[in-house]
Scaffold this active site. Structure first.
Site, PDB file in Angstrom:
ATOM      1  N   GLY A  47      19.042 -16.804  41.226  1.00 28.76           N
ATOM      2  CA  GLY A  47      19.339 -18.138  40.708  1.00 28.76           C
ATOM      3  C   GLY A  47      20.550 -18.835  41.275  1.00 28.76           C
ATOM      4  O   GLY A  47      20.618 -20.051  41.306  1.00 28.76           O
ATOM      5  N   ASP A 106      23.553 -17.555  29.510  1.00 22.47           N
ATOM      6  CA  ASP A 106      22.633 -17.782  28.399  1.00 22.47           C
ATOM      7  C   ASP A 106      22.972 -16.799  27.274  1.00 22.47           C
ATOM      8  O   ASP A 106      23.906 -17.028  26.520  1.00 22.47           O
ATOM      9  CB  ASP A 106      21.203 -17.623  28.933  1.00 22.47           C
ATOM     10  CG  ASP A 106      20.118 -18.002  27.946  1.00 22.47           C
ATOM     11  OD1 ASP A 106      20.376 -18.842  27.073  1.00 22.47           O
ATOM     12  OD2 ASP A 106      19.004 -17.466  28.048  1.00 22.47           O
TER      13      ASP A 106
HETATM   14  P1  IMP Z   1      21.554 -14.125  30.288  1.00 24.16           P
HETATM   15  O1  IMP Z   1      20.611 -14.323  29.126  1.00 24.16           O
HETATM   16  O2  IMP Z   1      22.895 -14.787  30.033  1.00 24.16           O
HETATM   17  O3  IMP Z   1      21.685 -12.661  30.639  1.00 24.16           O
HETATM   18  O4  IMP Z   1      20.894 -14.866  31.522  1.00 24.16           O
HETATM   19  C1  IMP Z   1      19.993 -14.168  32.337  1.00 24.16           C
HETATM   20  C2  IMP Z   1      19.308 -14.992  33.361  1.00 24.16           C
HETATM   21  O5  IMP Z   1      18.240 -15.650  32.718  1.00 24.16           O
HETATM   22  C3  IMP Z   1      20.067 -16.109  34.060  1.00 24.16           C
HETATM   23  O6  IMP Z   1      20.855 -15.667  35.139  1.00 24.16           O
HETATM   24  C4  IMP Z   1      18.907 -16.954  34.555  1.00 24.16           C
HETATM   25  O7  IMP Z   1      18.409 -16.445  35.782  1.00 24.16           O
HETATM   26  C5  IMP Z   1      17.883 -16.773  33.446  1.00 24.16           C
HETATM   27  N1  IMP Z   1      17.858 -17.942  32.554  1.00 24.16           N
HETATM   28  C6  IMP Z   1      18.430 -18.099  31.348  1.00 24.16           C
HETATM   29  N2  IMP Z   1      18.166 -19.318  30.833  1.00 24.16           N
HETATM   30  C7  IMP Z   1      17.416 -19.953  31.759  1.00 24.16           C
HETATM   31  C8  IMP Z   1      16.828 -21.281  31.840  1.00 24.16           C
HETATM   32  O8  IMP Z   1      16.947 -22.149  30.958  1.00 24.16           O
HETATM   33  N3  IMP Z   1      16.099 -21.544  32.979  1.00 24.16           N
HETATM   34  C9  IMP Z   1      15.941 -20.654  33.996  1.00 24.16           C
HETATM   35  N4  IMP Z   1      16.478 -19.422  33.970  1.00 24.16           N
HETATM   36  C10 IMP Z   1      17.205 -19.081  32.862  1.00 24.16           C
END
Ligand code: IMP
Ligand code: MG
Length: 185
Positions: A47, A106
């Protein structure tokens, strides 16, 4: 030429111009913070690849770049919070001042895991730069040091972020039309 992607977008949350202006500011701020500190910009794949490319060019200090690829283990309905390394560091990071570059913060599971991992690998300092922050969804107590934009609790795509590996090449941050999720194409 017809744009194959535009028809799938419900709305734009952050425009190309807004991203450009904010990335320039973030690059300057990081430059002031890391002057003479030889930071290692560490992108979290996939990403971060677009943000990373723009951010390092906006930051006028001696630095180098590294990448790590991770994914979270998922079951049908919910992320388990466990993170898997798909492509590991290719260099020794002992004593380095890291700037982790993420697309979106996130739940915080990914960055909580990576911070611990990089500390066990001997990083001298860890700074988090994320393009987007979705604070309403946080499960782990992780905060970013540099945030491009705060976004609401909506699934977003573009500027590196995907839905099902697509839409990473949109130059803005947008929300998909509901039918994109229901039509299997
Ligand atoms: P985490 O939930 O903070 O561990 O985020 C994990 C990964 O989920 C991020 O690095 C993104 O690649 C993906 N992600 C989280 N939210 C979104 C979104 O709204 N769109 C696309 N990818 C997302
Ligand atoms: Mg993703």
């Amino acid at each position: 030429m017809r744009n194959e992607l535009e028809g799938d977008i419900l709305k734009i949350l952050v425009t190309e111009e807004q991203i450009k202006a904010r990335v320039a500011e973030l690059g300057e701020e990081l430059g002031r913070r890391f002057q003479d500190k030889n930071p290692l910009f560490l992108g979290v794949l996939k990403g971060s690849f677009v943000f990373m490319a723009d951010l390092v060019r906006a930051c006028p200090v001696r630095s180098d770049v590294e990448f790590i690829a991770v994914s979270s283990y998922q079951n049908a309905t919910v992320s388990s919070g466990r993170v898997k390394i798909n492509h590991d560091l290719q260099q020794d990071i002992t004593g380095r001042n890291l700037v982790i570059v993420e697309d979106i913060l996130d739940s915080g599971n990914t960055l909580a895991f990576l911070k611990d991992y990089f500390l066990t690998k001997g990083a001298a300092s860890i700074t988090i730069a994320t393009l987007l922050d979705k604070p309403s969804r946080r499960e782990k107590a992780v905060t970013a040091d540099f945030v491009g934009f705060e976004v609401p609790d909506e699934f977003v795509v573009g500027y590196g972020l995907d839905y099902s590996q697509r839409y990473r090449n949109l130059p803005y941050i947008g929300v998909l039309k509901p039918e994109v999720y229901t039509n299997s194409r």
